[in-house]
Write an enzyme that holds these catalytic residues in place. Structure first.
Site, PDB file in Angstrom:
ATOM      1  N   GLY A  64       1.620   0.107  -7.154  1.00  0.00           N
ATOM      2  CA  GLY A  64       0.276   0.323  -5.735  1.00  0.00           C
ATOM      3  C   GLY A  64      -0.369   1.167  -6.738  1.00  0.00           C
ATOM      4  O   GLY A  64      -0.815   1.996  -7.635  1.00  0.00           O
ATOM      5  N   SER A  65      -0.128   2.740  -5.981  1.00  0.00           N
ATOM      6  CA  SER A  65      -1.435   3.825  -5.899  1.00  0.00           C
ATOM      7  C   SER A  65      -1.413   4.595  -6.854  1.00  0.00           C
ATOM      8  O   SER A  65      -1.861   5.413  -7.129  1.00  0.00           O
ATOM      9  CB  SER A  65      -1.533   4.738  -4.261  1.00  0.00           C
ATOM     10  OG  SER A  65      -2.543   3.443  -3.847  1.00  0.00           O
ATOM     11  N   THR A  66      -0.141   4.385  -7.314  1.00  0.00           N
ATOM     12  CA  THR A  66       0.761   5.400  -8.352  1.00  0.00           C
ATOM     13  C   THR A  66      -0.352   5.572  -9.566  1.00  0.00           C
ATOM     14  O   THR A  66      -0.311   6.147 -10.851  1.00  0.00           O
ATOM     15  CB  THR A  66       2.101   5.369  -8.445  1.00  0.00           C
ATOM     16  OG1 THR A  66       2.114   4.272  -9.131  1.00  0.00           O
ATOM     17  CG2 THR A  66       2.741   6.127  -8.142  1.00  0.00           C
ATOM     18  N   MET A  67      -1.210   4.019  -9.712  1.00  0.00           N
ATOM     19  CA  MET A  67      -1.357   3.880 -10.949  1.00  0.00           C
ATOM     20  C   MET A  67      -2.705   4.334 -10.960  1.00  0.00           C
ATOM     21  O   MET A  67      -4.148   4.459 -11.868  1.00  0.00           O
ATOM     22  CB  MET A  67      -1.794   1.870 -11.040  1.00  0.00           C
ATOM     23  CG  MET A  67      -1.978   1.426 -12.264  1.00  0.00           C
ATOM     24  SD  MET A  67      -0.504   2.014 -13.325  1.00  0.00           S
ATOM     25  CE  MET A  67      -1.988   0.948 -14.863  1.00  0.00           C
TER      26      MET A  67
END
Length: 205
Positions: A64-67
């Site tokens: 998810g958004s940690t990427m």
């Protein structure tokens, strides 16, 4: 302590499992790797077989958004953007098949900088920014961060995760990978990527 915190988080959120990785930025040293549920040496049969290894190393998940931080760092390193580079992010980014990518909240067109797109975690803004760098180059950056390969630890049963080659990305995947969908990583891989971010772009094994 980390093990106890994972147990608490597991219970607080009713999670299926929880992992934590604490990595020293300067040299990549693993300070702590914790999984829950995990084996109690006094009651080995008290947990399912899936808890006998380390999920942090062996269970890949969609990050998810940690990427998004990895995507932004790649764009910055390639010199195609600055932190203050502006973009207009639509509420929905339509694809040629009639589908669309959207943010977690409904909105009209919004003006973001690259930094702002991270602050507000905008899928559409990050997708548009990613167009500034060819797909193969973005894939090369992702693998340089350590994804798609085992870590240097040599942990038995470790997963490589999965990042499909850039030439296999369809239109949706081309965007989705940049905000953490359509690929899988392990907790230790993600910690290693953030170690590189914190260490001026130098990833330590």
């Amino acid at each position: 302590y980390v093990q106890q915190r994972m147990a608490q988080a597991y219970n607080d959120f009713g999670a299926e499992w929880a992992t934590a990785v604490v990595m020293r930025v300067s040299d990549g040293h693993l300070m702590a790797v914790a999984d829950y549920p995990s084996v109690d040496p006094n009651n080995v049969d008290g947990v399912p077989n899936t808890a006998l290894g380390s999920r942090a190393f062996s269970w890949a998940y969609e990050p998810g958004s940690t990427m998004k931080a990895v995507t932004a760092a790649s764009l910055l390193d390639a010199g195609v953007v600055a932190q203050s580079t502006p973009i207009v992010a639509p509420g929905r980014l339509y694809l040629s098949d009639g589908g669309f990518i959207k943010d977690s909240f409904a909105h009209d067109d919004l003006r973001y900088t690259l930094a702002g797109s991270l602050v507000f975690s905008s899928n559409t803004a990050v997708s548009l920014f990613s167009e500034l760098l060819p797909a193969q180059k973005r894939y090369d950056y992702i693998t340089a961060f350590g994804f798609n390969s085992e870590t240097e630890v040599g942990f038995t049963g470790e997963s490589e995760g999965l990042v499909h080659p850039a030439d296999e990305w369809d239109e949706r995947t081309n965007y989705a990978v940049q905000f953490g969908q359509g690929l899988s990583v392990t907790s230790v891989q993600m910690a290693s990527a953030y170690q590189a971010l914190g260490n001026g772009g130098v990833r330590m094994p």
